[in-house]
Enzyme design. Structure first.
Site, PDB file in Angstrom:
ATOM      1  CG  ASP B 329      -5.208  32.014 -27.589  1.00 11.72           C
ATOM      2  OD1 ASP B 329      -4.890  32.697 -26.591  1.00 11.72           O
ATOM      3  OD2 ASP B 329      -4.568  32.007 -28.658  1.00 11.72           O
ATOM      4  CD  GLU B 370     -22.734  36.507 -30.968  1.00  6.75           C
ATOM      5  OE1 GLU B 370     -23.002  36.682 -32.172  1.00  6.75           O
ATOM      6  OE2 GLU B 370     -21.574  36.622 -30.503  1.00  6.75           O
ATOM      7  CG  PHE B 400     -27.228  42.836 -34.733  1.00  3.73           C
ATOM      8  CD1 PHE B 400     -27.524  43.140 -33.394  1.00  3.73           C
ATOM      9  CD2 PHE B 400     -25.897  42.741 -35.117  1.00  3.73           C
ATOM     10  CE1 PHE B 400     -26.503  43.318 -32.488  1.00  3.73           C
ATOM     11  CE2 PHE B 400     -24.875  42.934 -34.202  1.00  3.73           C
ATOM     12  CZ  PHE B 400     -25.177  43.218 -32.873  1.00  3.73           C
ATOM     13  CB  THR B 401     -26.100  47.611 -37.728  1.00  6.17           C
ATOM     14  OG1 THR B 401     -26.505  48.584 -36.763  1.00  6.17           O
ATOM     15  CG2 THR B 401     -27.129  47.500 -38.840  1.00  6.17           C
ATOM     16  CB  THR B 404     -28.531  49.786 -34.064  1.00  9.11           C
ATOM     17  OG1 THR B 404     -28.457  48.482 -34.653  1.00  9.11           O
ATOM     18  CG2 THR B 404     -28.682  50.815 -35.174  1.00  9.11           C
ATOM     19  CG  MET B 406     -31.820  47.048 -30.154  1.00  8.08           C
ATOM     20  SD  MET B 406     -32.248  48.631 -29.404  1.00  8.08           S
ATOM     21  CE  MET B 406     -32.774  49.592 -30.779  1.00  8.08           C
ATOM     22  CB  SER B 407     -31.931  42.698 -34.364  1.00 10.53           C
ATOM     23  OG  SER B 407     -32.227  41.694 -33.411  1.00 10.53           O
ATOM     24  CG  ASP B 545      -3.780  34.262 -34.489  1.00  9.11           C
ATOM     25  OD1 ASP B 545      -3.513  35.024 -33.534  1.00  9.11           O
ATOM     26  OD2 ASP B 545      -4.930  33.955 -34.820  1.00  9.11           O
ATOM     27  CG  ASP B 549      -0.285  35.963 -30.140  1.00  7.69           C
ATOM     28  OD1 ASP B 549      -0.455  36.452 -29.008  1.00  7.69           O
ATOM     29  OD2 ASP B 549      -1.197  35.505 -30.847  1.00  7.69           O
TER      30      ASP B 549
END
Lengths: 554, 710
Positions: B329, B370, B400-401, B404, B406-407, B545, B549
């Site tokens: 993976d 990120e 950030f949410t 949205t 966006m932050s 997992d 799979d």
């Protein structure tokens, strides 16, 4: 030219000649066993025996073919000898006794050609030609057929089918053995071997007295005797007899004939499994052992000390002056490393160690290069064992030629390598433990033991050569050696064919960088080591009490 | 060998499971040495296992190992013959060493098993009798955990021990799984999704969950684990069975060689005693590998357990050595879990520094990995000091949410935003600005390169506009490329599995150096890939997992289920990784290979040993009747009795000497089959030829010093 140099040059010439025909003959044989066309004469034969050459056989059917055909061969040969006295063209010889007839029938059907009779004093033209010579062809063809079936097991995938026994038998005879033997017979006749059906001649000797000479289809018998790694000659002196093997060139030519098919079959194998390199690796293994044994033999026969030897230039007792120590040594090794058993000199008269080398050659299972067909399958079994032991050392469960060597495969291979040692050791021990068999010995001490050890080694390994000296025409030896020959030939074949069937059913595992490279010199070295240690060492105690005791004494 | 062993020596304790510390779990490339092969061996364990070794003398147990059974019978025979001639010191000495040979073999197995037993004891403690709170309808009843049936619903609250294996069907809880994994940090188990499986014997630390029982009592994970580490459930693996057959047939061959010898010897006027014949036989049959074979197998499984991997069958461990395709993976195995900012690309008219500044400012309120990576990159690459939210007094933060996407921050009349392209473009347009044309081009370029573009925008006195683009990319774990190169040299193909689009997948595959990739992979695609590889004769290993799979895990030859996964996945795979670390698949393969190599190496060694023993024994037996044979006594052994005894002693001692190797496994380096064979053949083949010559000579020298002998 010194005799040593002459010997070495003969060996080199032999290697060059074998190298020359290796590729064409190997490729031709591969074609024979993969072609789907039948020759007209073959179609007649199929019609005659009522076989359909186009059906595929699984291993039990293939095995039934082998066993049924061979059983009929034994029975026919037995009866032929038993009624010889009543047959025309028998040179006036009587019928053969039951025990000797059984022994001889078993001997020729198993490609052994052990002879407990004196050819020129027992077998007439009919038995020699219609009985023994026929088996010289077909018993060899059976051996090649079984080897080809095993090779198909490696080459094929997801099928249990191994080809058609009748087609393989007929093609091996018609397309390979008959043509090669025919050419060889012409060469032999041209060089002075006899070919006639004349009777017995009384010939006066220089020193007074007289000698009996018979005629016979000698050159043609001689040709297939070597080409089919049979070894049973018309004359008791075998290839030492000038009618069979007149000059040094025929001697070398006969050695060439002994080795040519077994060696070239490695090419056939390579072509059929789709990698000629794999064939080269097997060839290299066979060649290493063969050349090594030959060098050892020359060394022990030439370097023998003592006044008689020094005058003669080596151990000349029992060797023909026209072949010398070199030619005789090369012949002795070739005949015992194959299942031939023809002799141009008397192995009993070799030095102690030299006699040991002939015995060890047979004890290795006659796989370097071995009998026609039987050498290849014997060597492939050893390759499987070597792969199984050492292959683990690359970190994968063992595989050979893309086939997994699992429980079933190793079980069959393990049983294969059990058969001949069991036969040789148990029969020899029985002969040594019982009071009467030892009466057949000519010599006492270690040499006498060697005579008996050699007899069973030769019989169980289907070689057929004798150490000379042993009176083998007794009920005990005729029966036990006969059994050793039959069991030593056909029990391993059962395992080989079962193994072939098992391999043919598998799906192939693709080769990766993690796969053991069985085409590399490293593997060849490993295989040689495995053969010497696993097979050779089994016999070490027995050899120590025979040829080693004798050879080390001086 | 000795120095290497010392390095890994650790005291054994029965109180704690012997497994590698968790820092040992590889997160990247580590030096080849010691990656596998770091099994533990403590000489003290030999002594501790001695009683077990004697218990194993039971013929019914011994008969399972044909080679050692023959030695046992030989020991009995020589002992009986020694009683007949009690003044013969030689018979007694041979008998004693033959018994020791058998004991040493049993000891090897007992030590290997002993290591598992310690672990089983710890597990048993976790498996105390629990009382289950079973739901019937709305009512709750208390029943013993052993009476639970599949399908029962039970309630567990903080402090309860979970009574059996099952799936959470209601609620979320933190669970202490240290009893099984050795990891003390609690894990979250919740209904639905791929983290629903709970294991009996683990403890709920908080909240309340309802569990649906999926396993019968006595067959739970912890039961199976106990059986496994104790070796009770151990069955011989296919290759082990095959090797046993070969060893048995070699034993028969040598049995024949020895049994037929007396008549040959009588003819030569040499009487061979039973003691001598048995000594010869035991020296020739492959006792070394026969004695160590089962210990090697147990130790191989144990090495997996030490790495917190439970193999449900020995077959799977062998298969691991044969694997030629690894499905890995992407996330978590090849790349770090999260994407990281790698560059700031300005649009025309702005500078990189401006973009970096705005990107950092707008990401301060973004706590996602990120977002953090943007702040870090700005600091590292542009020297922008990380500002804290508190520094800017009257700033208004936009966190950030997921909605949205966006932050940003509003400060000093300047509004800065960063986020997903769509969200930022919408924001700029809403603020009355225009979107620079090249912003789109840059974003596309980044997408094509396998990255994720984030836009940075500002609204200040020059109006709303796009400043530039942040390039987020997957970061390939350090050392993965080297690891894949190694795997390639071992002949193993790696295939990266990812849900990403083919472009992204290709870029990461190239960077990581995997051989192939499967993009936008669905469970069906995975399954099809496995079947395709298998049809070509390849063995496939994978990790998984999720419940979806499970079919692929079952289809794969080696299916490693993550312990955090669903019970369906754990049921389908043939191994469970308690650490849930997908990178471990590579190590599992290496351990499988190491197991097979150890087996092959010791077999080769054992068989090669025979040559020297012949040179010791044959002249000793027969030089008296055939003096020429004394030339074979190339070791110059002092007397026939001493020669035979030395060979027998060497044969016994070599077993004990090789126990550490059998338990630790031979050193393994990921190289091509050619190199590996050359190396191992040199060490164990040639070594096996030479070692006994030296060993027997030394023992003979020592024996010859004993007065009255030699």
């Amino acid at each position: 030219m010194s005799p040593v140099l002459a010997g070495v040059l003969q060996l080199l010439a032999l290697i060059a000649a074998l190298a020359l025909v290796y590729v064409p003959l190997g490729n031709y044989m591969a074609g024979v066993y993969s072609s789907d066309k039948h020759w007209r004469v073959e179609k007649w034969i199929y019609k005659g025996i009522g076989a359909n050459p186009d059906t595929e056989m699984r291993w039990p059917a293939y095995l039934r073919g082998v066993l049924a055909f061979s059983a009929v061969g034994v029975l026919f040969l037995y009866l032929l000898q038993r009624v010889q006295g009543a047959l025309p063209g028998s040179l006036g010889f009587a019928s053969i006794d039951p025990d000797q007839a059984f022994n001889t029938a078993a001997s020729f059907v198993t490609n052994t050609n052990w002879q407990s009779y004196y050819g020129e004093q027992a077998m007439g033209h009919v038995v020699q030609t219609a009985g023994l010579a026929v088996q010289n062809f077909v018993s060899a063809a059976v051996g090649i057929a079984v080897a080809v079936a095993l090779v198909r097991g490696f080459a094929r995938a997801r099928t249990g089918e191994l080809g058609n026994f009748w087609a393989d038998l007929v093609r091996g005879t018609v397309r390979i053995l008959v043509p090669v033997a025919a050419i060889a017979a012409v060469v032999l006749v041209a060089c002075g071997a006899i070919q006639n059906f004349s009777g017995i001649h009384e010939v006066g000797q220089f020193m007074g007295g007289s000698q009996q000479w018979n005629g016979g289809a000698v050159a043609s018998t001689e040709a297939i005797k070597e080409v089919g790694t049979n070894g049973g000659g018309i004359f008791n002196a075998n290839s030492a007899h000038p009618f069979e093997n007149p000059i040094p060139f025929t001697n070398l030519f006969e050695i060439f004939l002994i080795l040519v098919i077994p060696l070239s079959l490695t090419r056939t194998f390579g072509v059929l499994v789709g990698s000629v390199k794999q064939g080269y690796a097997i060839l290299a293994t066979m060649a290493t052992i063969w050349i090594g044994f030959t060098a050892l033999m020359m060394w022990t026969e030439f370097s023998h000390h003592g006044p008689a030897f020094e005058i003669a230039g080596g151990a000349m007792e029992g060797k023909e002056v026209r072949f010398g120590v070199g030619g005789s040594s090369i012949f002795a090794v070739a005949t015992t490393l194959t299942s031939t058993g023809a002799v141009d000199s008397f192995h009993s008269s070799f030095t102690g160690l030299g006699g040991g080398i002939t015995m060890l050659g047979m004890m290795l299972g006659e796989i370097a290069p071995g009998g026609v067909g039987s050498g290849l399958y014997g060597m492939l079994i050893m390759a499987i064992i070597a792969v199984f032991i050492a292959g683990l050392m690359v970190g994968r469960t063992p595989e050979y030629l893309g086939k997994k060597i699992g429980t079933r495969e190793i079980k069959l291979a393990a049983m294969y390598i059990l058969v001949t040692p069991a036969l040789v050791l148990i029969f020899t021990a029985a002969a040594m433990a019982l009071p009467t068999p030892q009466n057949s010995m000519t010599n006492s001490g270690a040499h006498g033991f060697s005579e008996i050890l050699y007899a069973y080694t030769s019989g169980a390994n289907n070689n057929g050569s004798a150490f000379a000296g042993l009176n083998a025409d007794t009920q005990w030896f005729n029966t036990t050696i006969g059994l050793a020959m039959l069991l030593g030939r056909f029990v391993p074949m059962v395992f080989v064919l079962a193994l072939a069937g098992s391999l043919a059913e598998q799906k192939p595992v693709p080769a990766t960088a993690g796969t053991l490279r069985t085409e590399k010199p490293l593997f060849t070295g490993l295989l040689v080591g495995a053969i010497l240690i696993i097979t050779g060492l089994t016999y070490f105690p027995a050899l120590a009490l025979g040829p080693l005791a004798e050879g080390m004494a001086s | 060998m000795t120095t290497d062993m010392k390095k890994h020596e650790e005291p054994m304790s029965t109180a704690t499971p012997t497994r590698a510390p968790h820092s040992d779990v590889p997160t990247g490339h580590r030096p080849a040495e010691g990656r596998v092969g770091a099994g533990l061996f403590d000489p003290g364990q030999l002594l501790k296992s001695l009683p077990d070794a004697f218990r194993k003398l039971d013929p019914r147990v011994m008969v399972k190992s044909p080679v050692m059974f023959v030695v046992l019978v030989g020991s009995v025979l020589t002992t009986i013959f020694s009683f007949k001639d009690p003044t013969d010191w030689f018979g007694w000495a041979i008998s004693a060493w033959l018994w020791l040979t058998v004991i040493f073999a049993n000891l090897a197995e007992a030590v290997a098993e002993g290591r598992g037993k310690a672990q089983a004891d710890t597990l048993r403690k976790a498996k105390t009798d629990t009382v289950a709170r079973r739901l019937s309808g709305a009512a709750e009843e208390r029943v013993p955990g052993t009476e639970l049936k599949i399908g029962d619903l039970v309630v567990c609250e903080a402090g309860d021990i979970i009574p059996g294996d099952g799936d959470v069907v209601e609620g979320v809880a933190s669970v202490d799984e240290s009893a099984i994994t050795g990891e003390s940090a609690p894990v979250i188990r919740e209904s639905g999704g791929d983290r629903s499986a709970v294991t009996g014997g683990t403890k709920v630390l908080s909240d309340r969950i309802v569990i649906k029982i999926t396993t019968k009592p006595g067959e739970t994970f912890i039961d199976r684990m106990i059986n496994l580490v104790e070796g009770a459930a151990r069955q011989k693996t296919p290759n082990e069975i095959a090797l046993n057959i070969l060893l048995a047939s070699l034993t028969i061959v040598f049995l024949l060689a020895c049994a037929t010898l007396p008549p040959f010897a009588e003819y030569a006027h040499k009487h061979l005693t039973m003691v001598v014949l048995v000594a010869l036989l035991v020296c020739l049959i492959p006792t070394t590998i026969g004695a160590l074979l089962s210990a090697i197998g147990i130790a191989g499984m144990d090495r997996l357990v030490q790495r917190n991997v439970l193999a449900m069958s020995g077959r799977a461990v062998e298969a691991a050595g044969d694997v030629s395709t690894l499905l890995l993976d992407k996330t978590g195995t090849i790349t770090l879990g999260n994407r990281q900012a790698s560059e700031f690309v300005p649009v025309r008219g702005t500078t990189e520094a401006e973009v970096a500044d705005a990107a950092q400012l707008s990401s301060l309120a973004d706590e996602t990995p990120e977002g953090r990576s943007i702040v870090v990159l700005a600091k590292e690459k542009y020297g922008l000091r990380e500002r804290h939210q508190g520094e800017l007094a009257d700033a208004e933060w936009v966190a950030f949410t997921a909605q949205t996407r966006m932050s940003g921050v509003d400060v000093d009349g300047r509004k800065v935003r960063k986020g997903a392209a769509g969200s930022v473009i919408a924001w700029v347009q809403q603020q009355g600005g225009t979107v620079a044309q090249d912003a789109d081009e840059i974003a596309n370029r980044i997408s094509e390169a396998g990255g994720t573009p984030l836009l940075v925008a500002v609204h200040d006195d020059q109006g709303a506009r796009i400043l530039g683009v942040i390039h987020l990319k997957d970061v390939v774990k350090e050392g993965m490329r080297e690891r894949f190169d190694e795997l390639r040299r071992m002949g193993i193909k790696t295939v990266m599995i990812t849900g990403d689009n083919p472009l992204t997948a290709k870029a990461i595959a190239e960077e990581a150096g995997v051989d192939d990739f499967l993009a936008e992979a669905t469970p069906e695609d995975k399954m099809a890939l496995i079947k395709r590889e298998q049809a070509g004769g390849k063995l496939v290993a994978m990790t998984g997992d999720g419940t979806n799979d499970a079919p692929a895990l079952a289809q794969a030859d080696v299916g490693v289920a993550m312990n955090t996964g669903t019970s369906a996945a754990k049921e389908a795979g043939n191994m469970v990784d308690l650490d849930s670390n997908p990178t471990k698949l590579i190590e599992i393969v290496e351990i499988g290979k190491q197991l097979l190599i150890t087996r092959g190496a010791l077999t080769t060694f054992s068989i090669a040993n025979d040559v020297a023993k012949y040179f010791a024994i044959i002249p000793a037996l027969f030089a008296a009747v055939y003096p020429g044979l004394d030339k074979l006594n190339i070791m110059g052994l002092s007397s026939p009795d001493s020669a035979i005894l030395s060979a027998v002693i060497f044969n016994a001692l070599i077993i004990i000497a090789l126990v550490p190797l059998a338990l630790r496994g031979v050193q393994y380096r990921p190289v091509s089959a050619d190199k590996m064979l050359r190396r191992n053949l040199t060490i164990y083949g040639l070594g096996g030829l030479v070692a006994p010559f030296v060993g027997i000579k030394i023992i003979d020298l020592l024996i010859s010093l004993i007065p009255g002998i030699g």
